[in-house]
Design a protein around this motif. Structure first.
Motif, PDB file in Angstrom:
ATOM      1  N   LYS A 238      31.278 -31.098 -43.894  1.00 44.12           N
ATOM      2  CA  LYS A 238      31.678 -30.237 -42.788  1.00 44.12           C
ATOM      3  C   LYS A 238      32.105 -28.902 -43.377  1.00 44.12           C
ATOM      4  CE  LYS A 238      34.727 -29.840 -38.765  1.00 44.12           C
ATOM      5  NZ  LYS A 238      35.803 -30.482 -37.971  1.00 44.12           N
ATOM      6  N   ILE A 239      31.444 -27.832 -42.910  1.00 49.39           N
ATOM      7  CA  ILE A 239      31.698 -26.493 -43.453  1.00 49.39           C
ATOM      8  C   ILE A 239      32.148 -25.593 -42.311  1.00 49.39           C
ATOM      9  CG2 ILE A 239      30.702 -24.540 -44.705  1.00 49.39           C
ATOM     10  CD1 ILE A 239      28.540 -26.448 -45.738  1.00 49.39           C
ATOM     11  N   GLU A 240      33.268 -24.929 -42.510  1.00 49.34           N
ATOM     12  CA  GLU A 240      33.731 -23.927 -41.552  1.00 49.34           C
ATOM     13  C   GLU A 240      33.553 -22.558 -42.188  1.00 49.34           C
ATOM     14  OE1 GLU A 240      37.706 -24.991 -40.461  1.00 49.34           O
ATOM     15  OE2 GLU A 240      37.019 -26.459 -38.985  1.00 49.34           O
ATOM     16  N   TYR A 241      32.972 -21.635 -41.432  1.00 48.14           N
ATOM     17  CA  TYR A 241      32.577 -20.354 -42.038  1.00 48.14           C
ATOM     18  C   TYR A 241      32.528 -19.273 -40.967  1.00 48.14           C
ATOM     19  CZ  TYR A 241      28.083 -21.205 -39.797  1.00 48.14           C
ATOM     20  OH  TYR A 241      27.103 -21.437 -38.867  1.00 48.14           O
ATOM     21  N   SER A 242      32.360 -18.046 -41.427  1.00 49.53           N
ATOM     22  CA  SER A 242      32.119 -16.925 -40.519  1.00 49.53           C
ATOM     23  C   SER A 242      31.404 -15.823 -41.295  1.00 49.53           C
ATOM     24  CB  SER A 242      33.440 -16.388 -39.940  1.00 49.53           C
ATOM     25  OG  SER A 242      34.235 -15.826 -40.975  1.00 49.53           O
ATOM     26  N   PHE A 243      30.810 -14.899 -40.556  1.00 53.59           N
ATOM     27  CA  PHE A 243      30.229 -13.693 -41.173  1.00 53.59           C
ATOM     28  C   PHE A 243      30.051 -12.650 -40.083  1.00 53.59           C
ATOM     29  CE2 PHE A 243      26.517 -15.898 -39.618  1.00 53.59           C
ATOM     30  CZ  PHE A 243      25.645 -14.900 -39.206  1.00 53.59           C
ATOM     31  N   ILE A 244      29.939 -11.420 -40.512  1.00 53.07           N
ATOM     32  CA  ILE A 244      29.624 -10.314 -39.610  1.00 53.07           C
ATOM     33  C   ILE A 244      28.153  -9.975 -39.791  1.00 53.07           C
ATOM     34  CG2 ILE A 244      30.065  -7.883 -39.087  1.00 53.07           C
ATOM     35  CD1 ILE A 244      32.953  -8.352 -39.991  1.00 53.07           C
ATOM     36  N   SER A 245      27.443  -9.889 -38.687  1.00 48.19           N
ATOM     37  CA  SER A 245      26.012  -9.602 -38.768  1.00 48.19           C
ATOM     38  C   SER A 245      25.770  -8.169 -39.229  1.00 48.19           C
ATOM     39  CB  SER A 245      25.344  -9.806 -37.409  1.00 48.19           C
ATOM     40  OG  SER A 245      23.997  -9.376 -37.452  1.00 48.19           O
ATOM     41  N   PRO A 246      24.842  -7.964 -40.139  1.00 46.06           N
ATOM     42  CA  PRO A 246      24.441  -6.592 -40.472  1.00 46.06           C
ATOM     43  C   PRO A 246      23.668  -5.984 -39.310  1.00 46.06           C
ATOM     44  CG  PRO A 246      22.962  -8.144 -41.528  1.00 46.06           C
ATOM     45  CD  PRO A 246      24.046  -8.970 -40.870  1.00 46.06           C
TER      46      PRO A 246
ATOM     47  N   ASP B  13      38.627 -32.443 -49.175  1.00 41.99           N
ATOM     48  CA  ASP B  13      38.200 -31.116 -49.617  1.00 41.99           C
ATOM     49  C   ASP B  13      37.249 -31.228 -50.798  1.00 41.99           C
ATOM     50  OD1 ASP B  13      39.632 -29.680 -47.734  1.00 41.99           O
ATOM     51  OD2 ASP B  13      41.448 -29.631 -48.966  1.00 41.99           O
ATOM     52  N   ALA B  14      36.185 -30.460 -50.749  1.00 36.82           N
ATOM     53  CA  ALA B  14      35.216 -30.438 -51.839  1.00 36.82           C
ATOM     54  C   ALA B  14      35.387 -29.157 -52.640  1.00 36.82           C
ATOM     55  CB  ALA B  14      33.796 -30.520 -51.294  1.00 36.82           C
ATOM     56  N   LYS B  15      35.264 -29.283 -53.952  1.00 36.07           N
ATOM     57  CA  LYS B  15      35.264 -28.108 -54.811  1.00 36.07           C
ATOM     58  C   LYS B  15      33.910 -27.419 -54.691  1.00 36.07           C
ATOM     59  CE  LYS B  15      35.537 -26.654 -59.646  1.00 36.07           C
ATOM     60  NZ  LYS B  15      35.626 -27.102 -61.059  1.00 36.07           N
ATOM     61  N   PHE B  16      33.935 -26.086 -54.573  1.00 37.50           N
ATOM     62  CA  PHE B  16      32.671 -25.358 -54.493  1.00 37.50           C
ATOM     63  C   PHE B  16      32.787 -24.051 -55.259  1.00 37.50           C
ATOM     64  CE2 PHE B  16      35.191 -24.068 -50.840  1.00 37.50           C
ATOM     65  CZ  PHE B  16      35.011 -22.690 -50.751  1.00 37.50           C
TER      66      PHE B  16
ATOM     67  N   VAL C 146      30.829 -20.195 -55.476  1.00 36.06           N
ATOM     68  CA  VAL C 146      29.870 -19.253 -54.911  1.00 36.06           C
ATOM     69  C   VAL C 146      29.429 -18.280 -55.993  1.00 36.06           C
ATOM     70  CG1 VAL C 146      29.514 -17.400 -53.231  1.00 36.06           C
ATOM     71  CG2 VAL C 146      30.840 -19.442 -52.593  1.00 36.06           C
ATOM     72  N   ASN C 147      28.111 -18.147 -56.135  1.00 37.45           N
ATOM     73  CA  ASN C 147      27.539 -17.181 -57.067  1.00 37.45           C
ATOM     74  C   ASN C 147      26.447 -16.418 -56.346  1.00 37.45           C
ATOM     75  OD1 ASN C 147      25.329 -16.371 -59.125  1.00 37.45           O
ATOM     76  ND2 ASN C 147      27.145 -16.694 -60.396  1.00 37.45           N
ATOM     77  N   ASP C 148      26.756 -15.177 -55.969  1.00 41.04           N
ATOM     78  CA  ASP C 148      25.809 -14.332 -55.255  1.00 41.04           C
ATOM     79  C   ASP C 148      25.368 -15.039 -53.972  1.00 41.04           C
ATOM     80  OD1 ASP C 148      24.407 -11.718 -55.426  1.00 41.04           O
ATOM     81  OD2 ASP C 148      22.611 -12.952 -55.398  1.00 41.04           O
ATOM     82  N   THR C 149      24.104 -15.335 -53.817  1.00 37.95           N
ATOM     83  CA  THR C 149      23.620 -15.960 -52.583  1.00 37.95           C
ATOM     84  C   THR C 149      23.460 -17.468 -52.716  1.00 37.95           C
ATOM     85  OG1 THR C 149      21.324 -15.542 -53.245  1.00 37.95           O
ATOM     86  CG2 THR C 149      22.400 -13.868 -51.875  1.00 37.95           C
ATOM     87  N   ARG C 150      24.088 -18.071 -53.712  1.00 38.67           N
ATOM     88  CA  ARG C 150      24.045 -19.523 -53.880  1.00 38.67           C
ATOM     89  C   ARG C 150      25.459 -20.096 -53.889  1.00 38.67           C
ATOM     90  NH1 ARG C 150      20.865 -18.499 -58.566  1.00 38.67           N
ATOM     91  NH2 ARG C 150      22.782 -17.431 -59.171  1.00 38.67           N
ATOM     92  N   MET C 151      25.574 -21.339 -53.454  1.00 33.39           N
ATOM     93  CA  MET C 151      26.853 -22.039 -53.506  1.00 33.39           C
ATOM     94  C   MET C 151      26.612 -23.445 -54.046  1.00 33.39           C
ATOM     95  SD  MET C 151      29.687 -22.739 -50.515  1.00 33.39           S
ATOM     96  CE  MET C 151      28.583 -23.630 -49.414  1.00 33.39           C
ATOM     97  N   GLN C 152      27.379 -23.804 -55.070  1.00 35.14           N
ATOM     98  CA  GLN C 152      27.306 -25.141 -55.662  1.00 35.14           C
ATOM     99  C   GLN C 152      28.494 -25.956 -55.151  1.00 35.14           C
ATOM    100  OE1 GLN C 152      27.560 -25.144 -59.960  1.00 35.14           O
ATOM    101  NE2 GLN C 152      26.332 -27.009 -60.127  1.00 35.14           N
ATOM    102  N   VAL C 153      28.200 -27.131 -54.626  1.00 38.41           N
ATOM    103  CA  VAL C 153      29.243 -28.032 -54.127  1.00 38.41           C
ATOM    104  C   VAL C 153      29.268 -29.256 -55.039  1.00 38.41           C
ATOM    105  CG1 VAL C 153      30.110 -29.350 -52.169  1.00 38.41           C
ATOM    106  CG2 VAL C 153      28.834 -27.227 -51.772  1.00 38.41           C
ATOM    107  N   PHE C 154      30.437 -29.558 -55.580  1.00 36.48           N
ATOM    108  CA  PHE C 154      30.583 -30.643 -56.554  1.00 36.48           C
ATOM    109  C   PHE C 154      30.971 -31.940 -55.839  1.00 36.48           C
ATOM    110  CE2 PHE C 154      31.436 -26.615 -58.621  1.00 36.48           C
ATOM    111  CZ  PHE C 154      30.594 -26.678 -59.727  1.00 36.48           C
ATOM    112  N   LEU C 155      30.351 -33.023 -56.256  1.00 37.81           N
ATOM    113  CA  LEU C 155      30.495 -34.300 -55.565  1.00 37.81           C
ATOM    114  C   LEU C 155      31.032 -35.345 -56.533  1.00 37.81           C
ATOM    115  CD1 LEU C 155      26.990 -34.201 -53.852  1.00 37.81           C
ATOM    116  CD2 LEU C 155      29.160 -33.337 -52.917  1.00 37.81           C
ATOM    117  N   PRO C 156      32.308 -35.679 -56.452  1.00 37.62           N
ATOM    118  CA  PRO C 156      32.892 -36.625 -57.419  1.00 37.62           C
ATOM    119  C   PRO C 156      32.165 -37.968 -57.476  1.00 37.62           C
ATOM    120  CG  PRO C 156      34.616 -35.532 -56.155  1.00 37.62           C
ATOM    121  CD  PRO C 156      33.324 -35.135 -55.529  1.00 37.62           C
ATOM    122  N   LYS C 157      31.668 -38.439 -56.359  1.00 34.76           N
ATOM    123  CA  LYS C 157      30.988 -39.741 -56.341  1.00 34.76           C
ATOM    124  C   LYS C 157      29.466 -39.609 -56.342  1.00 34.76           C
ATOM    125  CE  LYS C 157      34.759 -42.242 -54.110  1.00 34.76           C
ATOM    126  NZ  LYS C 157      35.163 -43.130 -52.974  1.00 34.76           N
ATOM    127  N   GLY C 158      28.965 -38.409 -56.234  1.00 35.33           N
ATOM    128  CA  GLY C 158      27.531 -38.205 -56.259  1.00 35.33           C
ATOM    129  C   GLY C 158      26.833 -38.756 -55.024  1.00 35.33           C
TER     130      GLY C 158
END
Length: 703
Positions: free
Chosen positions: A216-224, A188-191, A193-205
């Protein structure tokens, strides 16, 4: 010793002055009174001009050096080309999405492989979550202005639709497969979300110069229903045979990390568009079996998703210059036009070396296609997907009459012209989709209105070259894609389909346009799109930059020099990330012309052009001995000069000067070899130069 050094320096100084004077001052002789003034030699002199009008023109402001504020370097060369150590990062995507066409929800899985080619180790990454714009508390929604009635109004939002908007990020995992191992671990990665940006933190860079990250990102959204005019849904009140989905900004996308500002994280507020990395896309879209899905790239499993008869028609279309119907209007409501036996079908597409991918889906689609003839002989196809409401209707005429029955013909004409003119179309298919968006471009696919038509189809597919091939930063420099594309549209419209949709501008229209383009309420072209009034976008991102390139081509460089320089820019920066400086430097170096005065006047500042024809005098008051014509530059801009001279016998002649006559002058007088009286002198007779005040452009003789 001190005295001797001082004396020597003084003598050296005097010697330098004497040498300079000898090099610049002609020998003094007694002038022969019979020698005509034109044959006398010596320095130019400033002749007092008591009749010169007041002018805002300052030639030093226009022609001063140092337009370029930084030198070339190993990443970006001084001639405008990528430097020997130019780098950019890469993003490859494996995307799987499922469409629920009843709830309008899209559920997805993304596997991102991100390659860090920069010289820096990256301890975090930034991604774009564009769907968050449609949340009511987003920055973009909160910036929507009110109209005169106090109602929020803008093209750049979700029109106030209240729904469960935005990305739902279920999980983000860092995938690691040790070298030589077949086992992949997921952490699991720490992330954040700020408005329309997402920062993902990488322990090993991510290590520099080739290090990779796999997420690997699992997500969903409803289309406008309406997605800032770039995506959305046509409902059954406009498409009787089913909803039409135009799906974009549908997966978390990488922000660009570049050598200019590092991470490009300006939020998506709807006004400005996108800045994206290149990579390969492998896409699987699962939708109800009744739907047809079209997408960026090549369909890899046509046997799974089209009937045997439709597969035969696809094969015919691949060999045909004429449009072939794959699914006719009559077949749209026929269940036999879809494969039987399954409730859902998965469509598998691939596109390579692209900056994005988008797709459309509908049970209402008519599909037609034809082959594209590309310079290299490589195979590609033009495809149209549209509902029966968008097919040409008997008796329907006018600009807004549906034109999608000619969509494939128009796609084919536009892409074939631009491929031969500038750079070959790179994708396996070119698909136009009728739907909600008025006009929006993506690699290999564009979204247009239900009406369609040459103007929008040519424009959106013109974006293949800017920004799909030449990957400029649209978020900061919208004019580098919209303006450049609008410019190439002027040529494709004139030279495609026998010029059917071309209308030559008349001088009256141009005069009105120049006044509008240089009015005081406009910001400079060199502005961030988010920093412009929305009402000025059409002018400053599209029309004015395009007009500048037309002038550069037709009035300043000439077509041959300009076209070579413009193609050089495209070839140098294909699939790379140029800045305005890279463009300006390339055009200057490839054309061999210093154009800093032009960039200042048209792109950097909000200057105006106002040249007046002041006076005509005759040498010794005799028209047969020649005329002295005087013109004045009354405003801040410099441009070349075109004068039309008409004599009393009806003869006309044209005189041209390059813009350099304004390099150290606000007024300019020249001798014209007249043999008879001049009836009129007209500046800018065709209105091809941006003079906003035609009232003083004509001198006429007093009768």
């Amino acid at each position: 010793m001190k005295f001797n050094v001082t004396a020597r320096l003084a003598l050296a100084f005097l010697a330098i002055i004497a040498t300079a004077k000898a090099q610049t001052t002609p020998a003094q002789t007694t002038p022969n009174p019979n020698t005509p003034p034109a044959a006398r030699t010596g320095r130019a002199v400033d002749v007092p001009d008591p009749n010169a009008p007041a002018s805002k023109y300052d030639y030093h402001d226009v022609w001063k050096p140092f337009f370029f504020t930084k030198n070339g370097n190993e990443y970006r060369a001084s001639d405008g080309s990528p430097g020997p150590k130019y780098w950019q990062n890469r993003a490859d995507y494996q995307l799987a999405a499922k469409l629920n066409d009843e709830t309008n929800e899209i559920t997805g899985t993304e596997v991102l492989t991100y390659t860090n080619n920069s010289p820096e180790k990256l301890s975090f990454i930034w991604m774009q979550l564009d769907q968050n714009l449609f949340q009511l508390d987003s920055r973009g929604n909160k910036q929507v202005p009110l109209n005169a009635a106090g109602i929020p109004q803008s093209r750049n939002w979700g029109r106030g639709q209240i729904f469960d908007a935005g990305f739902k990020i279920k999980s983000i995992k860092i995938l690691v497969t040790p070298k030589g191992s077949k086992t992949t671990t997921a952490t699991d990665a720490k992330f954040l979300v700020n408005d329309t940006r997402m920062q993902v933190f990488l322990p090993k860079g991510i290590d520099p110069t080739g290090g990779q990250l796999k997420l690997k990102i699992e997500y969903s959204f409803i289309s406008p229903d309406y997605g800032s005019d770039r995506m959305g849904i046509i409902n059954t009140d406009q498409s009787k045979n089913g909803k039409i989905f135009q799906v974009a900004q549908w997966y978390p996308r990488m922000c660009v990390y570049d050598d200019i500002i590092g991470w490009n994280t300006l939020p998506y507020t709807g006004e400005s568009e996108f800045y994206l990395e290149y990579g390969d896309f492998d896409i699987n879209i699962t939708a109800p079996a009744k739907d047809i899905v079209v997408c960026s790239g090549e369909l890899l499993n046509p046997k799974d998703v089209y009937t045997p008869e439709q597969q035969k028609r696809w094969a015919q279309a691949a060999q045909s210059d004429k449009t072939v119907m794959i699914r006719t209007a009559a077949e749209v409501t026929d269940p036999a036009s879809r494969p039987a036996g399954k409730k859902e079908l998965t469509w598998h597409f691939q596109i390579h070396n692209a900056r994005d991918a988008s797709w459309g889906a509908s049970a209402a689609f008519i599909i037609d296609a034809a082959k594209l003839n590309l310079p290299s002989g490589r195979k590609s196809m033009a495809i149209s997907a549209y509902p029966v409401e968008s097919a040409s209707q008997p008796g329907a005429t006018g600009f807004r009459a549906p034109q999608w029955s000619r969509g494939t013909e128009m796609i084919k004409a536009s892409l074939e012209y631009n491929s031969n003119k500038w750079f070959e179309y790179p994708y396996p298919n070119a698909t136009g989709v009728a739907g909600k968006a008025g006009g929006m471009e993506y690699p290999g696919i564009v979204f247009c209105s239900l009406g369609g038509g040459w103007g929008v189809i040519d424009h959106e597919f013109g974006h293949t070259w800017f920004p799909m091939i030449v990957g400029s930063n649209e978020r900061l420099y919208g004019w580098m894609d919209e303006g450049f594309n609008t410019f190439i549209n002027t040529l494709s419209t004139k030279n495609s389909l026998k010029g059917e949709f071309y209308r030559a501008p008349n001088p009256a229209q141009l005069s009105f346009t120049w006044n509008a383009f240089t009015r005081s309420t406009l910001e400079p072209i060199l502005s961030n799109p988010d920093n412009l009034k929305e009402t000025n976008n059409g002018t400053l991102l599209y029309s004015k930059p395009s007009a500048g390139l037309v002038m550069l081509r037709e009035q300043i460089l000439g077509p041959e020099r300009f076209d070579f320089a413009f193609k050089t820019y495209i070839q140098r920066w294909a699939y790379k990330h140029p800045t305005p400086d890279d463009f300006f430097r390339t055009i200057e170096n490839a054309s061999g012309e210093s154009l800093q005065w032009f960039w200042r006047g048209w792109f950097e500042n909000t200057w105006r052009l106002d040249v007046a024809v002041r006076d005509v005098k005759y040498v010794d008051n005799d028209p047969a001995k020649g005329a002295i014509i005087t013109i004045d530059n009354l405003e801040k801009m410099a441009m070349p000069v075109v004068l039309e001279i008409k004599t009393v016998s009806g003869k006309t002649d044209r005189v041209n000067f390059t813009a350099e006559i304004w390099e150290r002058n606000a007024s300019w007088s020249f001798r014209y070899p007249s043999t008879e009286a001049i009836e009129s002198v007209t500046y800018n007779p065709d209105s091809t130069l941006p003079d906003y005040n035609p009232a003083n452009n004509v001198w006429t003789s007093k009768k």
